[in-house]
Structures are given as C-alpha cells and as structure tokens.
Design an enzyme around this catalytic site. Structure first.
Site, mmCIF file in Angstrom:
data_model
loop_
_atom_site.group_PDB
_atom_site.id
_atom_site.type_symbol
_atom_site.label_atom_id
_atom_site.label_comp_id
_atom_site.label_asym_id
_atom_site.label_seq_id
_atom_site.Cartn_x
_atom_site.Cartn_y
_atom_site.Cartn_z
ATOM 1 N N ASP A 38 -6.144 -5.485 -3.798
ATOM 2 C CA ASP A 38 -4.730 -5.609 -3.715
ATOM 3 C C ASP A 38 -4.545 -7.162 -3.902
ATOM 4 O O ASP A 38 -5.212 -7.997 -3.631
ATOM 5 C CB ASP A 38 -4.361 -5.362 -2.424
ATOM 6 C CG ASP A 38 -4.366 -3.660 -2.184
ATOM 7 O OD1 ASP A 38 -4.602 -3.080 -3.255
ATOM 8 O OD2 ASP A 38 -4.556 -3.386 -1.045
ATOM 9 N N ASP A 80 -0.176 -2.203 5.596
ATOM 10 C CA ASP A 80 -0.420 -3.595 5.701
ATOM 11 C C ASP A 80 0.525 -4.718 6.226
ATOM 12 O O ASP A 80 1.825 -3.943 6.401
ATOM 13 C CB ASP A 80 -0.933 -4.032 4.458
ATOM 14 C CG ASP A 80 -0.160 -4.038 3.211
ATOM 15 O OD1 ASP A 80 1.306 -3.957 3.280
ATOM 16 O OD2 ASP A 80 -0.459 -4.000 1.990
#
Length: 301
Positions: A38, A80
């Site tokens: 990511d 997240d």
C-alpha cells in the site's frame, strides 16, 4: 539488462509508481513487482527486470516478514489509520503485556481471514474496493493463510499501541490480522503502521533506494544494482546440468527425472551459476520433468 532489483519502497508511492520509475531508469518496459505494498507502507519490494519478469510468480509465492503496529480503541472502514471511523471504545489502560502476547500468539498457525472491503480481491469480476467506494456491501470469500511465526515487540501505554513481528504466507492481510487481534483483546482496533522487512530471502540489508538508483544511473552503473535471476528462489531446490542437457533445456524439452529427485516442485535448472529454467514434475509421467519457464536463449547461454 536482466535481473532483480531489491527496492526499498518509500512511503507515499504505490507499487506501480515504483515500477514506472524503474522502467524509466532502466529504459525497459519489462518491469514487474513481486507483491503489492500500500502507498503508506514502506519496505522490501523486489522488482523483476527484463527476463526476470518470467519468475515473478515464484518470487511472489514466498514468505513475507512485517513489523506492524496496532492501535486499540478505534476501528476504521479501511482497517488502517487512513479510513473513516467505524467504532470507538474508551480505554482506561492498555491490556497487560502478558495478555497482548497471549492474544498475538493465538494467531500462529493456519488461520482463516475475510479480506477487507478496501482490497483488490475480486468478487464477481469486480474489486472489493470498488464495491466499498460505491457504498455497496458484498459477501467476501474467506481465505486460508498461514502465520509461520508472530511475536510481541513492545507497547506504548499512553498511545494505546503495541507492535509485533510476523512471518506469514502470501495473501495474508496484516490490516485484518491487527483488527482480529484487537477483537481478541476486546477492543476495536486498526493497523497504525506497517513495514515489510523481508520477502522470501530478501531483507532490508539487500535493498537499494531511489537515491541509490539515481546515483548509479548518473555513473552508468545500473547493472551493478541487479541481482541474478535465481536470487530469491532459494526456497526451490536446484538441479545442476551438463552442457548437453543445457542445450535441451534451451529448446524447452521434457527430460528424464534426475538421479537425485528434487525435494521441491517446481525446482531450478542451472548450468554453473546461470539459471536456465524452472521445471516441474510431469503431471502424467512420474519418470519425467517438464519446463514451466525457460529463461535463457542460445545467445544468453
């Protein structure tokens, strides 16, 4: 140029951003990464250049090592620190180290995960994050992954955070692991930080940065940054062949089973220090082996 570039991916760039930058530096369209990271995650990202792109699947299917940080008391839709809040719970004090260690260790071994909605897993031909962005819900497929080892590192009582190191199989979602550990402790949670410190046999010590690449390009030394094609494939057994067999491999021929049967399937076929091909056991003839990838042409040999 052909080989593997063990990049240390910085925060703020997607894995594809890194591929595009390296394509420009090496002036080669054939560049592929070996496992998406990511944008806000930094760490080891081996890139395959030229003929090395043929071995991407074999580098992708390796163990990964991460250092993750979990923050308790708050969960998000992305699992997240960058998503929207889903649930919040007051924390008077962080669970004890012993309780955290016990919760973490309970995930060691084979586990089942449900991929997060903000992921690239496809359902009915559409990526989950596309459903999520459209506000649509969909049943997500469960997947089995393996946690080879997981260990507590340290905690920050004031910030309600703790970190752990995990070695896991391909396809493991660390965001989901963090959320599930939080649930085991009785709190909503999210992954607040992640670093990939290893993939296969590559570690941070093996990597180069974009600054290193830029310096090498200025001094016409880019080729010195590339590792051989068999780098990172030491999880596969190796069969060394003679010159006559090398010629047969070049044409992608089936071969008789080596006198010493390889312990992995697939396995490497090498002539000296040169990786010629990746072979596998013949699915219908136990006395034969067949090529999966042929990597060297006559000119290369």
């Amino acid at each position: 140029m052909h080989g593997i570039l063990p990049l240390w991916k910085p925060k703020g760039k997607t894995s594809h951003d890194c591929v595009k930058i390296v394509r420009d530096y090496f002036r080669n369209k054939k560049v592929g990464h070996t496992g998406t990271l990511d944008p806000e995650v930094e760490g080891v990202l081996p890139l395959c250049i030229g003929k090395a792109t043929k071995i991407v699947p074999f580098l992708t299917d390796t163990k990964k090592t991460y250092i993750a940080e979990v923050t308790l008391g708050l969960s998000t839709d992305t699992q997240d620190a960058h998503g929207r809040m889903v649930e919040r719970k007051q924390i008077d004090h962080l669970p004890s180290q012993r309780a955290i260690e016990k919760a973490i260790k309970s995930f060691e071994g084979n586990i089942v995960q449900i991929p997060p909605m903000y992921s690239a897993v496809k359902v009915k031909g559409k990526k989950l994050y596309e459903y999520a962005r459209a506000g649509e819900s969909v049943d997500r497929p469960r997947r089995r992954v393996r946690i080879f080892s997981i260990e507590y590192l340290h905690q920050d009582d004031e910030q309600h955070r703790f970190s752990f190191k995990v070695v896991c199989s391909k396809g493991t979602y660390i965001r989901t692991l963090c959320v599930d550990i939080g649930k085991t402790l009785g709190y909503p949670a999210h992954m607040s930080k992640l670093i990939r410190t290893g993939t296969g046999s590559f570690t941070k010590a093996d990597t180069v940065t974009f600054a290193d690449i830029d310096d090498a390009a200025r001094n016409d030394r880019l080729n010195e940054l590339l590792l051989p094609l068999n780098s990172g494939l030491d999880h596969l057994d190796t069969v060394y062949v003679d010159k006559a067999t090398k010629a047969r491999i070049r044409f992608g021929q089936k071969l008789s089973m080596p006198d010493e049967k390889p312990q992995t399937d697939p396995f490497l076929m090498m002539y000296g220090q040169k990786l010629l091909a990746i072979y596998q056991m013949h699915p219908k003839n136990p006395e034969q082996i067949k090529p999966v990838r042929v990597l060297n042409t006559e000119h290369d040999c």
